[in-house]
Each structure stands twice: as structure tokens, then as C-alpha cells.
Write a protein that holds these residues in place. Structure first.
Motif, PDB file in Angstrom:
ATOM      1  N   PRO A 166     -65.177  23.979 -34.670  1.00 44.81           N
ATOM      2  CA  PRO A 166     -64.622  23.720 -33.456  1.00 44.81           C
ATOM      3  C   PRO A 166     -65.411  24.206 -32.433  1.00 44.81           C
ATOM      4  O   PRO A 166     -66.153  25.151 -32.456  1.00 44.81           O
ATOM      5  CB  PRO A 166     -63.210  24.364 -33.457  1.00 44.81           C
ATOM      6  CG  PRO A 166     -63.273  25.697 -34.453  1.00 44.81           C
ATOM      7  CD  PRO A 166     -64.271  24.963 -35.710  1.00 44.81           C
ATOM      8  N   PHE A 167     -65.364  23.573 -31.291  1.00 44.50           N
ATOM      9  CA  PHE A 167     -65.929  23.933 -29.986  1.00 44.50           C
ATOM     10  C   PHE A 167     -65.459  25.419 -29.666  1.00 44.50           C
ATOM     11  O   PHE A 167     -64.327  25.383 -29.352  1.00 44.50           O
ATOM     12  CB  PHE A 167     -65.948  23.166 -29.007  1.00 44.50           C
ATOM     13  CG  PHE A 167     -66.722  23.490 -27.542  1.00 44.50           C
ATOM     14  CD1 PHE A 167     -68.119  23.711 -27.449  1.00 44.50           C
ATOM     15  CD2 PHE A 167     -65.929  24.156 -26.751  1.00 44.50           C
ATOM     16  CE1 PHE A 167     -68.397  24.131 -26.449  1.00 44.50           C
ATOM     17  CE2 PHE A 167     -66.487  24.618 -25.332  1.00 44.50           C
ATOM     18  CZ  PHE A 167     -67.656  24.516 -25.296  1.00 44.50           C
ATOM     19  N   THR A 168     -66.302  26.372 -29.322  1.00 45.37           N
ATOM     20  CA  THR A 168     -65.905  27.543 -28.950  1.00 45.37           C
ATOM     21  C   THR A 168     -66.986  28.294 -27.966  1.00 45.37           C
ATOM     22  O   THR A 168     -68.176  27.763 -28.364  1.00 45.37           O
ATOM     23  CB  THR A 168     -65.604  28.701 -30.207  1.00 45.37           C
ATOM     24  OG1 THR A 168     -66.632  28.848 -31.022  1.00 45.37           O
ATOM     25  CG2 THR A 168     -64.507  28.187 -30.833  1.00 45.37           C
ATOM     26  N   LEU A 169     -66.630  29.227 -27.286  1.00 44.63           N
ATOM     27  CA  LEU A 169     -67.591  29.968 -26.224  1.00 44.63           C
ATOM     28  C   LEU A 169     -67.888  31.261 -27.135  1.00 44.63           C
ATOM     29  O   LEU A 169     -67.595  32.169 -27.029  1.00 44.63           O
ATOM     30  CB  LEU A 169     -67.149  30.327 -25.034  1.00 44.63           C
ATOM     31  CG  LEU A 169     -66.516  28.906 -24.093  1.00 44.63           C
ATOM     32  CD1 LEU A 169     -65.820  29.669 -23.014  1.00 44.63           C
ATOM     33  CD2 LEU A 169     -68.029  28.297 -23.787  1.00 44.63           C
ATOM     34  N   ALA A 170     -68.778  31.018 -28.036  1.00 44.72           N
ATOM     35  CA  ALA A 170     -69.327  31.912 -29.268  1.00 44.72           C
ATOM     36  C   ALA A 170     -70.299  32.954 -28.598  1.00 44.72           C
ATOM     37  O   ALA A 170     -70.179  34.223 -28.853  1.00 44.72           O
ATOM     38  CB  ALA A 170     -69.847  31.386 -30.461  1.00 44.72           C
ATOM     39  N   ASN A 171     -70.912  32.846 -27.702  1.00 42.83           N
ATOM     40  CA  ASN A 171     -72.083  33.648 -27.309  1.00 42.83           C
ATOM     41  C   ASN A 171     -71.482  34.290 -26.035  1.00 42.83           C
ATOM     42  O   ASN A 171     -72.292  33.846 -25.016  1.00 42.83           O
ATOM     43  CB  ASN A 171     -73.504  33.038 -27.115  1.00 42.83           C
ATOM     44  CG  ASN A 171     -74.064  32.325 -28.358  1.00 42.83           C
ATOM     45  OD1 ASN A 171     -73.997  33.157 -29.401  1.00 42.83           O
ATOM     46  ND2 ASN A 171     -74.440  31.184 -28.282  1.00 42.83           N
ATOM     47  N   VAL A 212     -69.312  33.022 -44.800  1.00 43.78           N
ATOM     48  CA  VAL A 212     -69.497  31.714 -44.793  1.00 43.78           C
ATOM     49  C   VAL A 212     -67.706  31.218 -44.532  1.00 43.78           C
ATOM     50  O   VAL A 212     -66.860  31.757 -45.157  1.00 43.78           O
ATOM     51  CB  VAL A 212     -69.668  31.303 -46.087  1.00 43.78           C
ATOM     52  CG1 VAL A 212     -69.528  29.673 -46.390  1.00 43.78           C
ATOM     53  CG2 VAL A 212     -71.013  31.596 -46.400  1.00 43.78           C
ATOM     54  N   ILE A 213     -67.666  30.257 -43.630  1.00 45.70           N
ATOM     55  CA  ILE A 213     -66.498  29.827 -43.032  1.00 45.70           C
ATOM     56  C   ILE A 213     -66.192  28.502 -43.787  1.00 45.70           C
ATOM     57  O   ILE A 213     -66.893  27.527 -43.521  1.00 45.70           O
ATOM     58  CB  ILE A 213     -66.231  29.647 -41.660  1.00 45.70           C
ATOM     59  CG1 ILE A 213     -66.758  30.974 -40.974  1.00 45.70           C
ATOM     60  CG2 ILE A 213     -64.724  29.588 -41.182  1.00 45.70           C
ATOM     61  CD1 ILE A 213     -65.919  32.126 -41.217  1.00 45.70           C
ATOM     62  N   ILE A 235     -59.726  28.478 -41.109  1.00 44.88           N
ATOM     63  CA  ILE A 235     -60.059  29.638 -41.549  1.00 44.88           C
ATOM     64  C   ILE A 235     -60.743  30.266 -40.288  1.00 44.88           C
ATOM     65  O   ILE A 235     -60.326  31.420 -39.838  1.00 44.88           O
ATOM     66  CB  ILE A 235     -60.859  29.958 -42.649  1.00 44.88           C
ATOM     67  CG1 ILE A 235     -60.059  29.375 -43.869  1.00 44.88           C
ATOM     68  CG2 ILE A 235     -61.281  31.305 -42.994  1.00 44.88           C
ATOM     69  CD1 ILE A 235     -59.091  30.031 -44.205  1.00 44.88           C
ATOM     70  N   PHE A 236     -61.690  29.375 -39.534  1.00 46.50           N
ATOM     71  CA  PHE A 236     -62.172  29.957 -38.229  1.00 46.50           C
ATOM     72  C   PHE A 236     -61.265  30.393 -37.358  1.00 46.50           C
ATOM     73  O   PHE A 236     -61.268  31.512 -36.754  1.00 46.50           O
ATOM     74  CB  PHE A 236     -63.103  28.808 -38.013  1.00 46.50           C
ATOM     75  CG  PHE A 236     -63.758  29.372 -36.548  1.00 46.50           C
ATOM     76  CD1 PHE A 236     -64.929  30.306 -36.492  1.00 46.50           C
ATOM     77  CD2 PHE A 236     -63.411  28.606 -35.365  1.00 46.50           C
ATOM     78  CE1 PHE A 236     -65.482  30.549 -35.584  1.00 46.50           C
ATOM     79  CE2 PHE A 236     -63.962  29.334 -34.162  1.00 46.50           C
ATOM     80  CZ  PHE A 236     -64.953  30.165 -34.256  1.00 46.50           C
ATOM     81  N   LEU A 237     -60.073  29.635 -37.103  1.00 44.91           N
ATOM     82  CA  LEU A 237     -59.152  29.864 -36.152  1.00 44.91           C
ATOM     83  C   LEU A 237     -58.491  31.071 -36.659  1.00 44.91           C
ATOM     84  O   LEU A 237     -57.701  31.632 -35.729  1.00 44.91           O
ATOM     85  CB  LEU A 237     -58.259  28.738 -35.829  1.00 44.91           C
ATOM     86  CG  LEU A 237     -58.991  27.389 -35.076  1.00 44.91           C
ATOM     87  CD1 LEU A 237     -58.241  26.238 -34.953  1.00 44.91           C
ATOM     88  CD2 LEU A 237     -59.788  27.699 -33.710  1.00 44.91           C
TER      89      LEU A 237
END
Length: 773
Positions: free
Chosen positions: A101-106, A176-177, A182-184
Motif C-alpha cells: 500500500p501507499f504510505t509515507l515511509a521515509n 519480509v512482509i 500484515i503490513f497494516l
């Protein structure tokens, strides 16, 4: 002295700005610690022992309390320190498929979006500080050393969730996702602490709307329950757990969705099976365009109510009858804080708005109706005077020379040489008004509000850099407040009650007022008379607020045959949670304040010297009683247990506590358990010493603080176990006076481990202990 004649000074937090009120930036712990989210870091107020000679100033009929003499103020989680935290994990994940999914990761500089103190532990009388970052990661911090700004990571919830989902790693050591779900599930949106039967519980809600409940067991967080709500939840609050019979406990968890709908779950906990279960989700109110801003559980007379604040109205729901009533608010501004207290058969509710106004309501416990009442005069007076001071300050500032272009700075050396914190205000129009902005509101002590706010120019384009910013913490004593009798919470520290007493009753704190003008200024008789009045004021204040202890009667033991099955249970019941022992500790702390204040008086006076000796004797008597009480718990429990083989360390511990007692029954304990002597050798990097004890040694009423080794060297001892302190690192109480040994004993030293694990606070003063380094 009336409240109109006195006030509590503000604490100004410089080079800071408060986080949004929806993040509840002001948090107060059971130990009266403050944690303030200033966006870039957290500011911590740690209580310290006050003084009768400092902190309160009396000018004619006006008393001024300076909170900086009650707290040590430090910053934690600064930008520099965040670089060493185990966060920013979402930027180094590997996805096993293409549904990321799109996320603001950095996020280079993560900020705290939620923080909360945990309930106190009855074993440590200390707490944790949970912090949630905008990266979706949560850490639970704990202060571990005597340095007030040294908070260390106790639990890393990202690592806990990784273990929970059994995530693997790739060749680059990245997790590893396997799926976006699982990521959410790894991203935490909100958390809340709770407590059941002295066990800490933590509830997490992730980006999938799943609710996970963990209990702290054996220094780890164990997953106990989970709910898959299917809702986009953003807030949560626990009600207090209520005892339902011998083994059942009940509570409620309110949750708020992103569409402003309100729900709650009923929870039951069985203390025998250690199992927890919940009801199906219950809806309080549906989707609305009016933003939910604050939520609070209200409790009274065995009834429980849920208060929710929205834009323009509040609603109160009776959990028992499931009825909800609404009340329109005067302001459409965001509600930034809610406090409540019992008042004349009603629950008095005080609401603060971001834009600086307040409203008060009474919720009738018999009528279940909401009625509007006048805002406490102390609040309106404080806000009015603060705005007036702001305007007067700007009106009296140096004129820029151009009223039409007030934003243009006049280049003048005299202006440049002024306080740099004042330079911005010199740009303002002299007639500018102030805007009172409230970020948070909490209660501290009896009838005292803690307010986090700042004042900015009203109706202008306003900008300040972080270095110029500042926020204020105000303490407002309510005029219309009814004190309620509340039992002492023995998991708190006596120091926190002393701080609460100072803030609530600073008008009554005894002060030494000596002549400063006229002929009496050099008169020794006048000075001695003022000292005598000071001593009498101390005696009166002490009698009105602390336990009156007499020591002539014979001391009776704590157990008297009512012995629990294990030593930790006996210690918890008869010592940690013993309200009488807590009152002794409370008095001991105040006696320390009296002693520290009186010994600084430069005067030769028999009455003064006699009273100082009385206080010293009372401190010694309290310390003796605490030691006798603990030793008798240990030995009476030991007398009830089966005979077994004790380690040499256990024998040493038992003999040290035996020396505290002179009753014949405890000599019988030594004979029953075949304990006649003990010999231990302690090795450190620099020393090796041997110590020997004999069961026939005489009883020493003085409780020596030193022990002599076989090489005739004297060493200080741990006041809890009696073991010599040879190590460089030990534990010390937060008043810096009593030392304790670190628990590095073998698992076979069962009795010592039980005592050191159950009593991790200073059992004499009742306050917390921390490692020296």
C-alpha cells in the motif's frame, strides 16, 4: 489567606511549541509527573522534595508558589536522541508480492503523536511512558537511573508484533512482509494502558482496526486477547476495572472511528483462570460530520457514564441503561480538555476550548440531566489577567515609530540589546489583543487545574520559529470545589502526595516570617518569637494533614496468624498495600522536609533545638517501625513453611532480619530451620570480602548501617537485605539517602529474590529507587 491573595506561578517552556490538542499533549501520571508533547520532544516534570524555606514567597498578604521548586524539568526524545531509538523500521521492509500500500515511509524526523503514562506498579511504585510516533511505531520507556532524563526502551512494540506474526528476514536482514494486511497490522494507530489486579495491560489498535490486548508477565508482553473490529479506529479509552465478587472484574473500552462514530466493548476478567473476554461491539452514536475531539469516562455511585465531545455539542451515555443525552455547546471551537469532579450530588464537568474559552455543566446523578453552570471564577479571572498582561506588555513596549507599518522593525541598538525573547513583541501594534490558545487541561491535587496554553496576537498573520516559541503551564486553584474523601492509593509514592499537598494547600504551608522593617529588624527577641511561631505553625499543619503517631504502646506484629500461601503475597498484603505503613512513610517524608528546613536557621534557641531533636527521634522511630514490620512478615512467614535446605545467602538474609527482632518465637524459627550461622564471600572487580553472622549474636536496636568483614573493613549495607554493598552500581531512593543492592542473586536464593522482586521501591521512605548508573 484567601485564594484571591495568592497564586501559583507559571512554568514557561522555552524554545518549544505544543502539539495539537487532539494529541492530548499534557499527560499527568499517578506520581504527579508531567509529560508534555512539544512536537519535537517531550518535556518531563519530575517531582522533587520541596522545602519550607524555598518555593513559597509571602509579600504582605500575597503568597506566590513557584512550581520550579517542586519539579525537576528535563527534555527527552529530542531530535538528536531519536537517532538512537529503534524506530524507522518501515523504511527497510521487503514485500513478498506487489500489493504494497501507499504510505509515507521515509520520515526523517519522527514526531510523537500520542503519549501516556501507565498506572503505577505496586512493586516499584513507578510507571512506564508509552510513546507512539507518526511512523506507526510504539515504544514503552522507563526511567532506569538516578538521572531524571535517562529514559530507556523497555518494550519495542514493532519487535513484539514481528514476533507475533512470525515474520522472516531476507539476506539483507530486512523483515519480509507477505501481504498488505500484515503490513497494516504492524502500524499502530492508538494505544491505551489499563490495570487488572496489579498487572499492567496494554491495548493496541492497528491500521486494520484490530485490537490486541497484552499483559505484562515475567518482564515481557503476552498477547491475551484480540478483536478484529473491521472498523477504522483512531481513539480508545478504558474505564477503571470494577470488582464483581471474589474473582470477576469488569471494565469497558470505548473506541472512536475515523467517521466520528462511537462504540464500546464490555470486558470481563476472571482472576482465577486469568482469562479475559469481551462482548460484541456496542454502538453509542453513528457517523457524523461533527468532529469528535475528547472523550472521558465518568464514574459515581456505582454508575458509569461515557462523555464524548464533538464540534458544537457533548453527549453523555449511561452504560447501564444505554440512554444518551446531548447538550449544545456555545462554541464551535475544538474541545481541548475535559475535567470532572463530584459536586453536590452531580458531576461537575469543565470543558476547555482551543480558542481560549471555557464552559461548565452539572450532570445530575439522580435526574440524568445536563444543566449549564457558571465557569469557576478562578478560571475566568486567570484568563482575563493573562490577556490583560499580554496587551499591557505590548502597549508599554518601545514604539517602532510607525503605527501604520507596525510590522517593520526599527533599527535601534537599544532594541537590539533587549531580551531576545521580547523582540518579536516590539513589532506589534501597541493596541493588539491576545488570543488565548489552550492545548490541554488536567487535574492535579484537590481542586487544581493544570493548563497548557500560550497567548498569540489575535487576528493577525502569525509565525514564529521554534527557537522563539514558548508555551506555558499554569496551575489554577478552583474556588468552587468540594473535596471528597478518597482512600490513599498505596501504589503511589509519598513524594507525589507531598507535591499534591503543596499545590493544593500552599496557602497553609508554614513559613518563617521574620521582621524586615522597623526597630524589630535587629531584635533577637523578635526573631526568636517568629521562630517559635514558625514551629507552632509546623505542628498545627502537621497535625491537620498527617498521621498522629504514638510509640509508647507495644508494637504488634503484622500477620497475627493470617498468613498467605507465599512470601510475595504476604509482602503485598501486609506491606506494599498496607495503608498504615503508607501513612508512616508519608509522615517520614514530611519530617525530612521539616528537618532540612529547620537546620538551616541560624539562631541559638532551646525551643528550636528541642524540636529538631524531636523530629530526628520521630524519623528514627518510623524507620525502626518499618524495619520491624518487614522483618516480622518475613520471619512469621518463614515459621509457617516446611523445613528445607537454605542457601548460605538465604541464611545470611534471615539472620540479618532476625537481628531486628528480640521475641523468643523468632529464636525458635532459627532452631526449626537449622540456621545457626552464615558465611558469604562477595567478589567484585576490585575487592573480595568475606562476612560471617552467628545466630547467637545479640539483638541490636540501633539497626547499624555498616557491617565488618573478616579483614576488619567496614562496608555499608543494603537496608532491605542486609547484604554488604561492594559493587559500584547499586540502587538508591529518589531522595538520595538510602542504598539497596541490585538483584544479581542465584535463582536458588528464593527468599531474597521474592523480597527484591516484590519490594523494588524504598521500603523506608516509600519512594522509588533507581540505579546509580
Amino acid at each position: 489567606m484567601s485564594g484571591d491573595d495568592s497564586f501559583i506561578k507559571n512554568v514557561t517552556i522555552t524554545r518549544s511549541d505544543a502539539a495539537n490538542s487532539q494529541n492530548r499533549p499534557l499527560q499527568v501520571s499517578q506520581n504527579q509527573q508531567f509529560a508534555i508533547n512539544t512536537t519535537t520532544h517531550l518535556t518531563i516534570f519530575e517531582p522533587k522534595l520541596p522545602s519550607l524555606n524555598q518555593g513559597i514567597t509571602a509579600i504582605k498578604n500575597v503568597r506566590i508558589l513557584n512550581p520550579k521548586d517542586l519539579f525537576q524539568i528535563v527534555n527527552i526524545l529530542t531530535s538528536e536522541l531519536k537517532e538512537f531509538l529503534p524506530i524507522k523500521n518501515f523504511s527497510v521492509l521487503t514485500f513478498d508480492n506487489l500489493d504494497e500500500p501507499f504510505t509515507l515511509a521515509n520520515i526523517d524526523d519522527p514526531i510523537v503523536i500520542q503519549h501516556q503514562w501507565s498506572p503505577n506498579s505496586c512493586n516499584t511504585r513507578d510507571n512506564y511512558l508509552g510513546v507512539l510516533f507518526n511512523t506507526g511505531e510504539m515504544l514503552i520507556l522507563q526511567r532506569q537511573t538516578s538521572n531524571v532524563d535517562k529514559y530507556m526502551v523497555k518494550f519495542n512494540l514493532f519487535e513484539r508484533l514481528v514476533d507475533q506474526f512470525n515474520l522472516g528476514v531476507d539476506n539483507d536482514k530486512n523483515y519480509v512482509i507477505p501481504s498488505s494486511d500484515i503490513f497494516l497490522s504492524l502500524k499502530i494507530k492508538t494505544f491505551a494502558f489499563s490495570e487488572i489486579d496489579s498487572t499492567l495491560w496494554l491495548s493496541l489498535i492497528n491500521a486494520n482496526g484490530d485490537i490486541y490486548l497484552y499483559a505484562e508477565e515475567n518482564d515481557s508482553l503476552e498477547l491475551k486477547y484480540e478483536i478484529h473490529s473491521g472498523l477504522d479506529l483512531v481513539k480508545q479509552d478504558w474505564s477503571n476495572w470494577k470488582v464483581e465478587g471474589d474473582k470477576l472484574r469488569s471494565s469497558h473500552l470505548s473506541v472512536i472511528a475515523s467517521d466520528n462514530s462511537v462504540y464500546y466493548y464490555d470486558f470481563e476478567y476472571d482472576s482465577d483462570s486469568k482469562k479475559i473476554k469481551s462482548s460484541d461491539v456496542k454502538n453509542v452514536s453513528g457517523t457524523t460530520r461533527f468532529k469528535n475531539s475528547q472523550n472521558k469516562w465518568l464514574e459515581s455511585s456505582n454508575r458509569l457514564y461515557l462523555l464524548n465531545a464533538f464540534t458544537g455539542y457533548i453527549q453523555v451515555t449511561d452504560i447501564k441503561t444505554s440512554t444518551t443525552i446531548k447538550q449544545k455547546l456555545e462554541s464551535a471551537s475544538t474541545v481541548s480538555g475535559i475535567v470532572s469532579h463530584i459536586y453536590s450530588g452531580s458531576i461537575r464537568i469543565i470543558i476547555s476550548y482551543e480558542l481560549g474559552s471555557f464552559e461548565s455543566f452539572d450532570f445530575g446523578l439522580l435526574t440524568s440531566q445536563i444543566s449549564k453552570v457558571s465557569v469557576d471564577k478562578a478560571i475566568t479571572t486567570y484568563v482575563g489577567k493573562s490577556l490583560q498582561s499580554f496587551q499591557l506588555f505590548n502597549a508599554s513596549a518601545e514604539d517602532t515609530g510607525n503605527d501604520d507599518t507596525a510590522a517593520v522593525k526599527k533599527e535601534d541598538d537599544s532594541v537590539a540589546n533587549k531580551n531576545p525573547n521580547d523582540t518579536f513583541r516590539l513589532y506589534l501594534d501597541p493596541n493588539i489583543e491576545g488570543q488565548f490558545v489552550i492545548y490541554g487541561m488536567e487535574t492535579i491535587g484537590e481542586g487544581v487545574l493544570a493548563l497548557l496554553y500560550k497567548i498569540i496576537p489575535k487576528n493577525v498573520l502569525y509565525y514564529q520559529t521554534e527557537s522563539q516559541g514558548e508555551v506555558e503551564v499554569a496551575f489554577i486553584k478552583l474556588e468552587d470545589y468540594q473535596a471528597s474523601s478518597v482512600s490513599l492509593l498505596t501504589s503511589r509514592t509519598p513524594l507525589s502526595y507531598i507535591i499534591e499537598l503543596w499545590i493544593s494547600k500552599y496557602n497553609d504551608i508554614p513559613l518563617l516570617i521574620t521582621p524586615r522593617t522597623g526597630a524589630e529588624i535587629d531584635s533577637m527577641e523578635a526573631k526568636i518569637a517568629s521562630i517559635h511561631k514558625y514551629i507552632q505553625d509546623i505542628k498545627d499543619f502537621k497535625q491537620n494533614n498527617f498521621l498522629d503517631i504514638t510509640y509508647e504502646s507495644k508494637y504488634e506484629g503484622p500477620l497475627q496468624g493470617n498468613i498467605e500461601l507465599d512470601l510475595p503475597s504476604n509482602l503485598l498484603k501486609y506491606f506494599n498495600n498496607n495503608e498504615d505503613m503508607f501513612k508512616h512513610q508519608l509522615l517520614l517524608n514530611f519530617d525530612r522536609i521539616i528537618h532540612n528546613s529547620l537546620i538551616t536557621i541560624e539562631a541559638i534557641d532551646e525551643t528550636l533545638e528541642k524540636y529538631i531533636n524531636t523530629i530526628v527521634r520521630e524519623i528514627d522511630q518510623i524507620e525502626t517501625r518499618m524495619k520491624l514490620h518487614l522483618s516480622k512478615i518475613v520471619l512469621e512467614f518463614l515459621d509457617s513453611t516446611a523445613v528445607r535446605q537454605f542457601t548460605e545467602a538465604e541464611k545470611f538474609f534471615i539472620l540479618q532480619h532476625h537481628y531486628h527482632l528480640s521475641w523468643e518465637v523468632h529464636n525458635d524459627v532459627l532452631k526449626k530451620k537449622n540456621i545457626d550461622e552464615a558465611k558469604i564471600t562477595i567478589k567484585t572487580k576490585f575487592f573480595e570480602e568475606t562476612f560471617e553472622l552467628n545466630g547467637m549474636d545479640t539483638y541490636d536496636q540501633t539497626f547499624p548501617k555498616l557491617i565488618t568483614s573478616s579483614t576488619n573493613h567496614e562496608w555499608s549495607i543494603c537496608q532491605l537485605t542486609g547484604f554488604p554493598l561492594l559493587q559500584l552500581n547499586n540502587r538508591r531512593d529518589e531522595l538520595g539517602q538510602i542504598n539497596y543492592i541490585l538483584n544479581n542473586f542465584s535463582k536458588d536464593d528464593i527468599i531474597i529474590n521474592d523480597v527484591l522482586t516484590t519490594i523494588q521501591f524504598c521500603y523506608i521512605t516509600g519512594n522509588r529507587t533507581f540505579k546509580l548508573q
